[in-house]
Design a protein around this motif. Sequence first.
Motif, PDB file in Angstrom:
ATOM      1  N   HIS A  11      92.035  16.196   2.395  1.00  0.00           N
ATOM      2  CA  HIS A  11      91.002  15.519   3.184  1.00  0.00           C
ATOM      3  C   HIS A  11      89.641  15.512   2.493  1.00  0.00           C
ATOM      4  O   HIS A  11      88.772  14.730   2.860  1.00  0.00           O
ATOM      5  CB  HIS A  11      90.897  16.103   4.598  1.00  0.00           C
ATOM      6  N   TYR A  38      80.255  20.403   7.876  1.00  0.00           N
ATOM      7  CA  TYR A  38      80.812  19.912   9.134  1.00  0.00           C
ATOM      8  C   TYR A  38      80.653  18.405   9.273  1.00  0.00           C
ATOM      9  O   TYR A  38      81.522  17.726   9.828  1.00  0.00           O
ATOM     10  CB  TYR A  38      80.188  20.643  10.323  1.00  0.00           C
ATOM     11  N   ARG A  41      83.450  16.785   7.016  1.00  0.00           N
ATOM     12  CA  ARG A  41      84.832  16.925   7.471  1.00  0.00           C
ATOM     13  C   ARG A  41      85.080  16.371   8.872  1.00  0.00           C
ATOM     14  O   ARG A  41      86.230  16.230   9.284  1.00  0.00           O
ATOM     15  CB  ARG A  41      85.276  18.374   7.388  1.00  0.00           C
ATOM     16  N   ALA A  42      84.027  16.041   9.614  1.00  0.00           N
ATOM     17  CA  ALA A  42      84.183  15.541  10.990  1.00  0.00           C
ATOM     18  C   ALA A  42      85.087  14.305  11.005  1.00  0.00           C
ATOM     19  O   ALA A  42      84.877  13.355  10.269  1.00  0.00           O
ATOM     20  CB  ALA A  42      82.822  15.209  11.589  1.00  0.00           C
ATOM     21  N   TYR A  44      88.260  14.406  10.181  1.00  0.00           N
ATOM     22  CA  TYR A  44      89.366  14.596   9.245  1.00  0.00           C
ATOM     23  C   TYR A  44      90.079  15.922   9.438  1.00  0.00           C
ATOM     24  O   TYR A  44      91.147  16.133   8.884  1.00  0.00           O
ATOM     25  CB  TYR A  44      88.875  14.499   7.795  1.00  0.00           C
ATOM     26  N   LYS A  45      89.457  16.834  10.168  1.00  0.00           N
ATOM     27  CA  LYS A  45      90.048  18.151  10.349  1.00  0.00           C
ATOM     28  C   LYS A  45      89.600  18.652  11.719  1.00  0.00           C
ATOM     29  O   LYS A  45      88.444  18.486  12.093  1.00  0.00           O
ATOM     30  CB  LYS A  45      89.548  19.080   9.235  1.00  0.00           C
ATOM     31  N   ASP A  46      90.488  19.253  12.442  1.00  0.00           N
ATOM     32  CA  ASP A  46      90.189  19.810  13.760  1.00  0.00           C
ATOM     33  C   ASP A  46      89.618  18.749  14.696  1.00  0.00           C
ATOM     34  O   ASP A  46      90.046  17.614  14.684  1.00  0.00           O
ATOM     35  CB  ASP A  46      89.253  21.025  13.641  1.00  0.00           C
ATOM     36  N   ASP A  47      88.616  19.112  15.454  1.00  0.00           N
ATOM     37  CA  ASP A  47      88.035  18.259  16.498  1.00  0.00           C
ATOM     38  C   ASP A  47      86.723  17.647  15.984  1.00  0.00           C
ATOM     39  O   ASP A  47      85.782  18.368  15.660  1.00  0.00           O
ATOM     40  CB  ASP A  47      87.790  19.141  17.731  1.00  0.00           C
ATOM     41  N   GLU A  48      86.661  16.325  15.932  1.00  0.00           N
ATOM     42  CA  GLU A  48      85.488  15.637  15.367  1.00  0.00           C
ATOM     43  C   GLU A  48      84.206  15.966  16.127  1.00  0.00           C
ATOM     44  O   GLU A  48      83.174  16.278  15.513  1.00  0.00           O
ATOM     45  CB  GLU A  48      85.712  14.127  15.367  1.00  0.00           C
ATOM     46  N   GLN A  50      83.557  18.561  17.978  1.00  0.00           N
ATOM     47  CA  GLN A  50      83.213  19.971  17.746  1.00  0.00           C
ATOM     48  C   GLN A  50      82.533  20.141  16.377  1.00  0.00           C
ATOM     49  O   GLN A  50      81.536  20.861  16.261  1.00  0.00           O
ATOM     50  CB  GLN A  50      84.466  20.833  17.823  1.00  0.00           C
ATOM     51  N   ASP A  51      83.056  19.474  15.356  1.00  0.00           N
ATOM     52  CA  ASP A  51      82.432  19.556  14.031  1.00  0.00           C
ATOM     53  C   ASP A  51      81.015  18.990  14.063  1.00  0.00           C
ATOM     54  O   ASP A  51      80.102  19.552  13.451  1.00  0.00           O
ATOM     55  CB  ASP A  51      83.262  18.823  12.984  1.00  0.00           C
ATOM     56  N   LYS A  54      78.729  21.468  15.688  1.00  0.00           N
ATOM     57  CA  LYS A  54      78.411  22.550  14.747  1.00  0.00           C
ATOM     58  C   LYS A  54      77.382  22.082  13.727  1.00  0.00           C
ATOM     59  O   LYS A  54      76.456  22.822  13.386  1.00  0.00           O
ATOM     60  CB  LYS A  54      79.685  23.039  14.047  1.00  0.00           C
TER      61      LYS A  54
END
Length: 124
Positions: A11, A38, A41-42, A44-48, A50-51, A54
């Motif tokens: 990613h 953050y 990577r928003a 592309y990984k986990d919760d956008e 949430q990123d 952060k």
Amino acid sequence: MEYDLVNNPKHYVERSAKLEPIDILKYAPFALGSALKYMIRAGYKDDELQDLNKAEYYLNVSTKTIRESCDGNATYQEFFDKYGMFLPKFPGLPKIQYTMSYSPDIISKLLEFVQYRKNMLTRD
């Protein structure tokens, strides 16, 4: 090309013109580097969202650090002057003038960009 989730994550590599965020962000002040990480990577990984939350948090910490520290702005300014030219290469970061700009203004633009992205996600 083979990917390694720790050392060569897909990613980041596929989206970054042969330059991984860590290659630049390792020179950033901690809070700013975290915010930029953050933002990149928003989505592309986990919760956008949430990123992005952060990223907003760390940008606010950066603003406070610059405001409260005698040399805080110098540290941020040095990073932007030396490495800011690479930041527009990363998806997730706005295409703004990072070099030769006053660092609190850059942080403000980054905050506006994060807030815009958050609004786009939550407007439905």
